[in-house]
Write an enzyme that holds these catalytic residues in place. Sequence first.
Site, PDB file in Angstrom:
ATOM      1  N   CYS A   1      -6.370 -25.129   2.242  1.00 16.25           N
ATOM      2  CA  CYS A   1      -7.436 -24.369   2.283  1.00 16.25           C
ATOM      3  C   CYS A   1      -7.599 -22.986   2.999  1.00 16.25           C
ATOM      4  O   CYS A   1      -7.851 -22.113   2.429  1.00 16.25           O
ATOM      5  CB  CYS A   1      -8.801 -25.468   2.756  1.00 16.25           C
TER       6      CYS A   1
ATOM      7  N   HIS B   1     -13.097 -22.924  -2.743  1.00 20.11           N
ATOM      8  CA  HIS B   1     -12.143 -23.520  -1.859  1.00 20.11           C
ATOM      9  C   HIS B   1     -11.443 -24.292  -2.528  1.00 20.11           C
ATOM     10  O   HIS B   1     -11.473 -24.670  -3.595  1.00 20.11           O
ATOM     11  CB  HIS B   1     -13.184 -24.385  -0.644  1.00 20.11           C
TER      12      HIS B   1
ATOM     13  N   HIS C   1     -12.050 -27.495   7.733  1.00 23.52           N
ATOM     14  CA  HIS C   1     -12.035 -27.039   6.331  1.00 23.52           C
ATOM     15  C   HIS C   1     -12.460 -25.630   6.483  1.00 23.52           C
ATOM     16  O   HIS C   1     -13.421 -25.342   7.175  1.00 23.52           O
ATOM     17  CB  HIS C   1     -12.736 -27.972   5.449  1.00 23.52           C
TER      18      HIS C   1
END
Length: 366
Positions: A279, A341, A329
């Site tokens: 990520c 993402h 995240h």
Amino acid sequence: MRKKMISLIVTIGLVTTLSTPIFADPLSDKLNNQKSQLEEQKSAYKKAQSVVDNIEISIEKMDADIEKIFADVHKTEVKIGETQQEIEKTKKSIQVAEANIKEEEDLFNKRMRSMYMNGVDSYLEVLLDSEGVEDLISRVENIKKIVEYDNKIIGELTVKKSKIEDQKVALDAEKDKLVVLKTDNESKIDKLKAKKAEQNVLVIEATKQEQLYSSKIGDAEAIVNSTMKQIQTIRNNAPKYTPSRGSSSLSSSSVVAYASNFLGTPYVWGAAGPQYFDCSGFMQYVYAHFGVDISRTTYTQINDGTYVARENLQAGDLIFFGSESDPHHVGMYVGNNSYIHAPRTGDVIKISALTRSDYLTARRVK
């Protein structure tokens, strides 16, 4: 005649009045039943979506933990490599020192042997063989210099050898510690992989439950589809994708258009593109294309740029999920209450509706 007409109208009115409830009640019940079924479907879908979201979040957290452990393992491996190089350098230094000591000892022994072969058993005999006071003084000075030189060289080399050997022992001990640390980290990774395997089973089941209702109620899917259409429009108007780095002008539309080129790219721990991403690696790679330098991990990117309130989000802003103590995240807001993402292991870069419950904060980097 007039009375008959009035009577007929009254009769029709009574019939209509009496018959209305007869038809109204079943229709009302049917509508209520449909509403009730719809609410049940909505509730079931939300529950299924919540289950999936929670499992996805758990996997993201585990991915973040694995990334941290991998980073620690990499640092450990670097240290092990550096330590091994130091050990090799130390070994060579010891060999050189030992060779120098041996050379000096050989030279010393040769002098002693030469003196013996010439009939001189000791420095004292050299002195006794002197011819006169001046010769004696000269021999004393020479012998003194030789002895001092021998003692100095051998002493220095011995001390150096001792220090190097001590250093080697210390490096070996440090290497042992690093190997233990690496083994411990790899053991942690194995445990996390096992947990992830267990959760993947739950993800499959939860996804099945979600699919039972997604065809009937798909608010999140509708948002994503709408966003994809908007992004396609942006891409059509934005400069075409090129692999160059740091050469493109930065704008909200251009950064979103560039990021969308990687839709479908697989997630891999610790990967920073372009074939695989995690990520934070995805965010770093996209912004590097525009000459914007951001840090490498979620835990550091959360401090890059400036804070943005959720109600002020703009396309291109970094959005973070988790808690203040554990931001696990990161993605990029693309507008329309959606974000792009690299989600988790087993998934690919995609656009998701910004509906999850663990939204944390956002940062704007330029």
